[in-house]
Each structure stands twice: as C-alpha cells, then as structure tokens.
Design a protein around this motif. Structure first.
Motif, PDB file in Angstrom:
ATOM      1  N   SER A  20      40.761  47.213  45.535  1.00 31.26           N
ATOM      2  CA  SER A  20      41.228  47.454  46.899  1.00 31.26           C
ATOM      3  C   SER A  20      42.062  48.729  46.978  1.00 31.26           C
ATOM      4  CB  SER A  20      42.053  46.252  47.379  1.00 31.26           C
ATOM      5  OG  SER A  20      42.576  46.475  48.672  1.00 31.26           O
ATOM      6  N   LYS A  55      40.750  42.614  41.496  1.00 31.81           N
ATOM      7  CA  LYS A  55      40.471  42.707  42.927  1.00 31.81           C
ATOM      8  C   LYS A  55      41.481  43.614  43.617  1.00 31.81           C
ATOM      9  CE  LYS A  55      38.283  38.148  43.360  1.00 31.81           C
ATOM     10  NZ  LYS A  55      38.386  36.798  43.994  1.00 31.81           N
ATOM     11  N   SER A  92      41.548  38.387  37.146  1.00 32.17           N
ATOM     12  CA  SER A  92      40.625  38.547  38.270  1.00 32.17           C
ATOM     13  C   SER A  92      41.361  39.013  39.525  1.00 32.17           C
ATOM     14  CB  SER A  92      39.906  37.226  38.534  1.00 32.17           C
ATOM     15  OG  SER A  92      39.053  37.329  39.642  1.00 32.17           O
ATOM     16  N   GLN A  93      42.518  38.454  39.784  1.00 27.50           N
ATOM     17  CA  GLN A  93      43.294  38.862  40.955  1.00 27.50           C
ATOM     18  C   GLN A  93      43.743  40.318  40.828  1.00 27.50           C
ATOM     19  OE1 GLN A  93      46.494  36.060  41.364  1.00 27.50           O
ATOM     20  NE2 GLN A  93      45.160  34.366  41.988  1.00 27.50           N
TER      21      GLN A  93
END
Length: 226
Positions: A154, A150, A146-147
């Motif tokens: 970005s 993200k 998940s990180q």
C-alpha cells in the motif's frame, strides 16, 4: 337464617373424607391457576392424600425448576442435595490435589516420587504442549508478516502515485516556463534590431554616404541576445 360457621376438624367418615378431599383439591387447583393467570405468578402445589398418593400442580412447564428456585431463594438445600455434596467433596479434593501435583511436575518440581513411566508421560505432555505453542507462535508470525507485506504494498502504491503527480506537475511547469521564454525572446528581438536595415530597404542611406547596415532577412533570427 344464615349458614353457621362450620367447625374445622377431621372428618371421621372415610367416604365423606374422600369426597371432600376431591372437591377441595379441585377448588385449590382452580384458585392456584387463577392467581397464576391474573397475577403472572409461578405457583406450585404438592398434596399427598391419606393413602400417600401424590397430587401436584405447577403453573410452570417444569415442577423441578420451580423447586430449584425455591431452594435457591430459601437458602436451605434439600437433604438429598446435602448428601450429594457430602459425597462429592472428597472427589473434588482429590481432583484438586492431582491438578496441583501435575502443575508442580510440569514446572520440574517434586519429580522424585515419579517413576520412569510417569516421567516419560510428563515429558510427552510437555512436548505436545511445546508443539502447540510453536504452531500458534508460527501462525501469529505469518499473520504479522502478511499484514506488514500488505502495508508495504500500500505504501509503495501511494509512493508511485505521488511520484507520478509530481512528475506531471513538473512537466506542466516546464512547459509554462518554455512558453514564457519563447514569448520573452520574441518580444526582445524588436528593440535589438530597431537600428538595422532590412535588405530591400531605403537606398537613401547609402546614397547619403552613410554606412550600408543592410543585413539579409535570414540573419535576423540568428542575432544573439544581449
């Protein structure tokens, strides 16, 4: 005459002894309270009468806490505490041996003394532990994915923003270049056409036998650049 010094000795009269005990005990309680308030000290008093009756005073809300502090600072545990430790020691030893044996069994050692039921219990415990480990591992993996997702979003957003800015700058640069080229073309037509005669110009050149170089006006914009 001043009051003489009273010899300290046991009062033989029981009634007088009891009265003196009550008075002196009240005075002792008063002095203990005074030193506690004036000096911010913790004071505990324990008094047993001749008949074995207990009287106590404590400046703290709990007499037991003051006694524990006394035992801690004096370094001499009470007899009851020593007896409790004496009875607790074998239990702690047995508990430690059991834990050490279980650790060896979980590592696959010392399995010979175990029965089939014991082996089944060890297997179940290891299986449950493995499930918890896998669950925790999967949780950490999902959080890491998940990180990364993200972070990827970005970076993509930043990339699109940079591309948009570069495109806008390139378009602005092309517009300025086109304007400069148009200005250069406009300024370069006059030198190339300075010897050309526009239609409707002077007739003197033809009458003098000169060549007729007159060109129509619509052809001026189509004269090629040198």
């Amino acid at each position: 005459m001043g009051r003489g010094r009273v010899e300290l000795k046991r009062i033989e009269n029981k009634i007088s002894r009891q009265v003196t005990f009550s008075k002196r005990r009240s005075g002792l309680w008063k002095k203990a309270n005074e030193i506690s308030v004036l000096c911010d000290a913790h004071v505990a008093l324990i008094v047993f009468s001749t008949k074995g009756k207990l009287f106590e005073f404590s400046s703290h809300s709990s007499m037991g806490r003051l006694l524990k502090r006394y035992e801690h600072h004096s370094g001499e545990p009470s007899e009851a505490k020593v007896e409790d430790l004496f009875h607790e020691y074998p239990k702690l030893v047995d508990r430690l041996q059991l834990l050490e044996r279980n650790m060896r069994n979980y590592a696959g050692e010392d399995l010979d003394p175990l029965s089939l039921r014991d082996l089944h219990s060890v297997e179940n415990q290891l299986g449950n532990a493995l499930k918890r480990i896998r669950t925790k591992k999967n949780q950490l993996m999902h959080e890491a994915i998940s990180q990364h997702q993200k972070k990827e979003k970005s970076l993509l957003h930043q990339n699109l923003t940079l591309k948009k800015e570069m495109k806008e700058r390139q378009q602005a640069g092309d517009s300025r270049e086109q304007e400069q080229q148009a200005q250069n073309i406009s300024s370069s037509k006059l030198p190339y056409l300075r010897n050309l005669t526009m239609v409707g110009g002077s007739d003197g050149a033809a009458e003098d036998g000169g060549s007729d170089c007159r060109i129509p006006a619509w052809l001026v914009d189509h004269v090629p650049r040198r």
